[in-house]
Design a protein around this motif. Structure first.
Motif, PDB file in Angstrom:
ATOM      1  N   GLU A  63     -12.018 -25.294   7.276  1.00 39.69           N
ATOM      2  CA  GLU A  63     -12.083 -26.751   7.242  1.00 39.69           C
ATOM      3  C   GLU A  63     -13.309 -27.220   6.476  1.00 39.69           C
ATOM      4  O   GLU A  63     -13.253 -28.200   5.708  1.00 39.69           O
ATOM      5  N   TYR A  66     -12.801 -27.086   2.684  1.00 40.00           N
ATOM      6  CA  TYR A  66     -12.120 -28.277   2.172  1.00 40.00           C
ATOM      7  C   TYR A  66     -13.073 -29.461   2.112  1.00 40.00           C
ATOM      8  O   TYR A  66     -13.056 -30.242   1.155  1.00 40.00           O
ATOM      9  N   ALA A  67     -13.898 -29.606   3.125  1.00 36.22           N
ATOM     10  CA  ALA A  67     -14.802 -30.756   3.181  1.00 36.22           C
ATOM     11  C   ALA A  67     -15.795 -30.758   2.027  1.00 36.22           C
ATOM     12  O   ALA A  67     -16.191 -31.824   1.547  1.00 36.22           O
ATOM     13  N   TYR A  83      -6.355 -27.253   9.753  1.00 34.48           N
ATOM     14  CA  TYR A  83      -7.013 -28.464   9.271  1.00 34.48           C
ATOM     15  C   TYR A  83      -7.779 -28.185   7.990  1.00 34.48           C
ATOM     16  O   TYR A  83      -8.432 -27.139   7.886  1.00 34.48           O
ATOM     17  N   PRO A  84      -7.668 -29.123   7.024  1.00 39.50           N
ATOM     18  CA  PRO A  84      -6.771 -30.282   7.007  1.00 39.50           C
ATOM     19  C   PRO A  84      -5.332 -29.840   6.765  1.00 39.50           C
ATOM     20  O   PRO A  84      -5.091 -28.645   6.547  1.00 39.50           O
ATOM     21  N   GLU A  86      -3.476 -29.946   4.325  1.00 36.94           N
ATOM     22  CA  GLU A  86      -3.254 -29.306   3.020  1.00 36.94           C
ATOM     23  C   GLU A  86      -3.411 -27.791   3.084  1.00 36.94           C
ATOM     24  O   GLU A  86      -2.913 -27.079   2.205  1.00 36.94           O
TER      25      GLU A  86
END
Length: 305
Positions: A63, A66-67, A83-84, A86
């Motif tokens: 996660e 991605y962030a 998460y997320p 995607e």
């Protein structure tokens, strides 16, 4: 299944360990410089040399990837990474605990990120023997979340983005703490994570930190374990005013012969939370603190939008 690794089952016991003291509030976002080794003692990458093909079997790390905008490097995840949304487009390579090394190797990674539990040591050793760089990381406390972001920022060539995410989460946590500091009465709570035998959130969990930030007093804060097993007699003796529960647990505890004897359960004094938010030691920590504070102190709801 580990709570920290799965990202928030409302039945699974939390499996964090506390190996750090509570840092001063202003120091959490920046904290000390990242360690030279991961949680298994392996050297950490000092640049993005190994970041071209990443397999992350650590949901909190996935996660975070991605962030910080480094998801294009992901070529594999665990089936627990949700998460997320995607992340579903990334191939799932099995479990995050005792993973299938052959499946990982088939993805031809240059870097594998594991959840740091003893059950994953053999996988880390096997991958290292195969010439694959590994990082074993674990987020038990909020300070470790910030540290993990810095480590991933360095390893994936996204240091500025990682710092920005860290700062954003910390600003939200600090805002919630400042708002609840003015609350006269901090309600006492118990947070069950397993019904039989009773397991509760103890002082070794980031969830205990979230309760403190949100303006509550965890009656098992004095227990150093993240999720100690306790007796129902001890829970009753500590007389929590409220029980922190998911919607599912409201029914479960009411039907449980042991928990239904607790006065707070009998009178339905529940603080509802969403395990998909509070059960993730990740970039939603600020959101989790806001959610808990709004439920614990409804008069602050407008200020906690």
């Amino acid at each position: 299944m580990l709570l920290a690794c799965t990202g928030g089952s409302d039945r699974a016991p939390a499996s964090q360990t506390d190996d750090s003291a509570r840092a001063p509030q202003a120091a959490r976002a920046t904290g000390p410089a990242p360690a030279d080794t991961d949680d298994f003692g392996a050297p950490l990458p000092t640049n993005a040399q190994f970041a071209s093909r990443v397999v992350s079997l650590n949901p909190a790390a996935t996660e975070a990837i991605y962030a910080i905008g480094a998801q294009a490097r992901l070529v594999g995840r665990s089936r627990w990474d949700k998460y997320p949304v995607e992340v579903e487009q990334v191939p799932a390579l099995g479990d995050g605990i005792r993973p299938a090394v052959e499946a990982i190797l088939a993805a031809k990674p240059t870097l594998v990120i594991l959840y740091a539990t003893a059950e994953n040591r053999s996988a880390a050793e096997a991958l290292t023997r195969a010439g694959i760089r590994t990082m074993a990381l674990r987020v038990d406390r909020i300070a470790q979340f910030h540290s993990q972001l810095r480590i991933l920022g360095v390893a994936l060539g996204a240091e500025a983005q990682a710092q920005a995410v860290s700062d954003s989460v910390q600003r939200t946590l600090d805002r919630v703490r400042a708002l609840t500091a003015s609350v006269r009465e901090r309600p006492s709570v118990v947070w069950p994570v397993w019904n039989t035998p009773p397991m509760v959130i103890g002082g070794g969990s980031y969830m205990d930190e979230l309760l403190e930030i949100a303006g509550a007093r965890n009656v098992f804060h004095d227990q150093p374990q993240p999720s100690p097993t306790v007796s129902m007699e001890e829970v009753i003796a500590r007389a929590p005013q409220f029980v922190v529960v998911s919607h599912k647990q409201v029914t479960e505890l009411g039907a449980n012969d042991s928990w239904s004897s607790l006065p707070a359960v009998k009178t339905k004094r529940f603080v509802l939370h969403d395990p998909a938010v509070t059960g993730r030691p990740s970039v939603v920590l600020g959101m989790a603190a806001v959610q808990l504070a709004r439920r614990l102190h409804p008069t602050l709801a407008d200020s906690l939008r």
